[in-house]
Design an enzyme around this catalytic site. Structure first.
Site, mmCIF file in Angstrom:
data_model
loop_
_atom_site.group_PDB
_atom_site.id
_atom_site.type_symbol
_atom_site.label_atom_id
_atom_site.label_comp_id
_atom_site.label_asym_id
_atom_site.label_seq_id
_atom_site.Cartn_x
_atom_site.Cartn_y
_atom_site.Cartn_z
ATOM 1 N N LYS A 90 0.838 -1.201 0.000
ATOM 2 C CA LYS A 90 0.000 0.000 0.000
ATOM 3 C C LYS A 90 0.874 1.253 0.000
ATOM 4 O O LYS A 90 0.645 2.178 -0.782
ATOM 5 C CB LYS A 90 -0.876 -0.002 1.265
ATOM 6 C CG LYS A 90 -1.481 1.336 1.607
ATOM 7 C CD LYS A 90 -2.293 1.280 2.874
ATOM 8 C CE LYS A 90 -1.532 1.579 4.131
ATOM 9 N NZ LYS A 90 -1.216 2.985 4.370
ATOM 10 N N ASN A 91 1.894 1.256 0.865
ATOM 11 C CA ASN A 91 2.697 2.468 1.021
ATOM 12 C C ASN A 91 3.606 2.737 -0.165
ATOM 13 O O ASN A 91 4.268 3.772 -0.225
ATOM 14 C CB ASN A 91 3.503 2.417 2.321
ATOM 15 C CG ASN A 91 2.620 2.696 3.523
ATOM 16 O OD1 ASN A 91 1.447 3.059 3.362
ATOM 17 N ND2 ASN A 91 3.154 2.518 4.715
ATOM 18 N N ARG A 138 -4.429 9.945 5.199
ATOM 19 C CA ARG A 138 -3.350 10.901 5.407
ATOM 20 C C ARG A 138 -2.337 10.890 4.263
ATOM 21 O O ARG A 138 -1.740 11.911 3.927
ATOM 22 C CB ARG A 138 -2.640 10.572 6.726
ATOM 23 C CG ARG A 138 -1.610 11.598 7.079
ATOM 24 C CD ARG A 138 -0.767 11.202 8.252
ATOM 25 N NE ARG A 138 0.565 11.735 8.063
ATOM 26 C CZ ARG A 138 0.919 12.976 8.380
ATOM 27 N NH1 ARG A 138 0.044 13.780 8.917
ATOM 28 N NH2 ARG A 138 2.143 13.401 8.159
ATOM 29 N N ASP A 198 -5.391 7.805 9.737
ATOM 30 C CA ASP A 198 -5.270 7.177 11.056
ATOM 31 C C ASP A 198 -5.124 8.234 12.140
ATOM 32 O O ASP A 198 -4.427 9.221 11.966
ATOM 33 C CB ASP A 198 -4.004 6.300 11.121
ATOM 34 C CG ASP A 198 -4.107 5.112 10.200
ATOM 35 O OD1 ASP A 198 -5.225 4.786 9.783
ATOM 36 O OD2 ASP A 198 -3.058 4.532 9.907
ATOM 37 N N ASP A 257 4.724 0.442 12.209
ATOM 38 C CA ASP A 257 3.522 -0.295 11.806
ATOM 39 C C ASP A 257 3.525 -1.728 12.353
ATOM 40 O O ASP A 257 2.483 -2.371 12.417
ATOM 41 C CB ASP A 257 3.400 -0.334 10.271
ATOM 42 C CG ASP A 257 2.968 1.025 9.709
ATOM 43 O OD1 ASP A 257 2.886 1.984 10.486
ATOM 44 O OD2 ASP A 257 2.709 1.110 8.496
#
Ligand code: UD1
Length: 422
Positions: free
Chosen positions: A22-23, A92, A116, A304
């Site tokens: 995802k990142n 974000r 978040d 994370d």
């Protein structure tokens, strides 16, 4: 809002395939703004955050097609530069459109980011770096408004190796006049992945993946194709779940070189770890031992992983001390673990966790993506059925989480909330 139910007691066994990160995918999608024409990003996880990014890019005038993990991103036209509040609030990571919009259009209006609820999460490093490149930035009615007649290269030292600040600056610098250096840059594999994509578009970047990145601006970028790197946080989530449940899981597509310190902690907890063509195998044959750990920017243990490793240790033998160095307020979810019988005390950015033999199922809330994953791990080792609400947080970050869990032998199901129309 959907709820996820997890029956405790299963031992996870079998193979699971890790999706694209995802990142990484979010930034690769945003970077596509830089090159007029159609770029293609593969291995994009089918998760809500990527859909939100797609919507945002369409809002700017791009044509986006997201199907079966492939994103076709046509940036022939970019006619709007405002990242609207209703989209930014959902994620974000939307802040990463700031750099590419500035590079492509010379201006951007981005609503102050949401996503978040973790710590203060300011944007001063993004702003300070861009100002050094000649951008005038002001805050106006909840928006960051950025303008530059011309971006110029600059020598920037970040106070802290912020991931998205490094990425925003890199994406602005690829079209700036002259050379930009970013010192104390983030070294995360996803940042290096973004740099590889930018280079495929014609950018000149050296040192990505190290703490000094040098970028020489170019006059134009061209569309490119790229495959997002595998999600190391998802890989680690399955590995930790295997340890917690004393299971035997092979994680396909995992990149162990991106997980070195994390895996060394699992080994200290007693896991048997091996790598073969089939993937990364994690086998745990007895109750895990408690292991202390500290979160740090890459190559340290990612923040994370903090909730995931903590949940893994809720039923370990012994006591662990955990230090969270990246985000303040990232222990909020431990209250939910305590509801399930976990013995955790927190003080500032430290947590002390004393393993108990078993947790007990309770109704709990997922406060963010990784806290959601932590509660699932806790549910797997709890007596009874754990009910996790606000599960949409999990869906923002994990593709097909329930299906993958079921294939590994867990008993999970989802209850969708019916919306009654007036
Ligand atoms: C990224 C990841 C997120 C991960 C985090 C840390 C994405 C989309 N998200 O978030 O999953 O948890 O890295 O690995 O890639 N900070 C400032 N000023 C700034 C920017 C950051 O003080 O301008 C602080 C933050 O408050 C935080 C720390 O720096 O304490 C780390 O933040 P950062 O690396 O920027 O995280 P993100 O890029 O937001």
């Amino acid at each position: 809002m959907d709820r996820l139910f997890v029956t405790g007691g299963a031992r996870l066994e079998g193979s699971v395939r890790v999706s694209g990160a995802k990142n990484s995918a979010l930034k690769l999608m945003a970077a596509s703004l830089l090159a007029p024409g159609t770029s293609v990003v593969r291995n994009v996880p089918r998760i809500r955050d990527c859909a939100v990014m797609g919507e945002m890019l369409e809002y700017f005038g791009m044509r986006v097609r997201l199907k079966d993990g492939v994103a076709e991103l046509d940036a022939s036209e970019v006619h709007d530069v405002e990242a609207p509040d209703e989209l930014v609030r959902q994620m974000r990571a939307s802040i990463v459109v700031l750099g590419p919009l500035l590079a492509r259009c010379g201006r951007a209006r981005v609503s102050m980011p949401g996503g978040d609820e973790i710590g203060a999460r300011p944007v001063d490093l993004h702003v300070g770096g861009l100002e050094r490149m000649g951008v005038a930035i002001r805050s106006e009615h909840g928006f960051l408004v950025a303008e530059a007649d011309e971006l110029h290269g600059a020598s920037i030292t970040l106070d802290y190796p912020s991931v998205t600040a490094t990425e925003n600056l890199m994406m602005a610098a690829v079209r700036a006049k002259g050379i930009t250096t970013i010192d104390n840059a983030a070294r995360e594999p996803e940042t290096a992945d973004l740099a590889a994509y930018l280079v495929a578009m014609g950018a000149r970047i050296e040192g990505a993946g190290s703490s000094t990145i040098a970028i020489e601006g170019v006059d134009e970028l061209v569309p490119a194709e790229h495959t997002a790197v595998a999600d190391r946080i998802e890989a680690g989530t399955w590995a930790a779940a295997a340890v917690a449940t004393q299971g035997d899981v092979t994680v396909q597509n995992a990149r162990p070189e991106h997980l070195e310190l994390f895996l060394s902690k699992l080994a200290d907890a007693g896991a048997d770890i091996s790598m073969s063509d089939a993937g990364l195998r994690i086998r745990q044959v007895s109750r895990a031992h408690a292991v202390d750990f500290v979160t740090l920017p890459y190559p340290g243990i990612a923040t994370d992983f903090q909730p995931i490793l903590l949940a893994m240790q809720a039923t370990a033998e012994g006591t662990a001390i955990v230090t969270e160095n990246v985000f303040e307020g990232r222990f909020l979810y431990t209250g939910e673990l305590r509801r399930m019988g976990a013995d955790i005390r927190t003080e500032g950015h430290h947590a002390v966790i004393r393993g108990v033999p078993r947790l007990s199922a309770a109704p709990v809330r997922a406060l963010d993506i990784r806290a959601g994953a932590a509660l699932v791990i806790a549910g797997l080792v709890a007596d009874g059925v754990t009910e996790i609400s606000d599960i949409e947080h999990l869906d923002r970050g994990y593709e097909d989480f329930d299906t993958k869990l079921e294939r590994l032998g867990a008993e999970v199901w989802r209850e969708r909330e019916l919306v009654t129309l007036p």
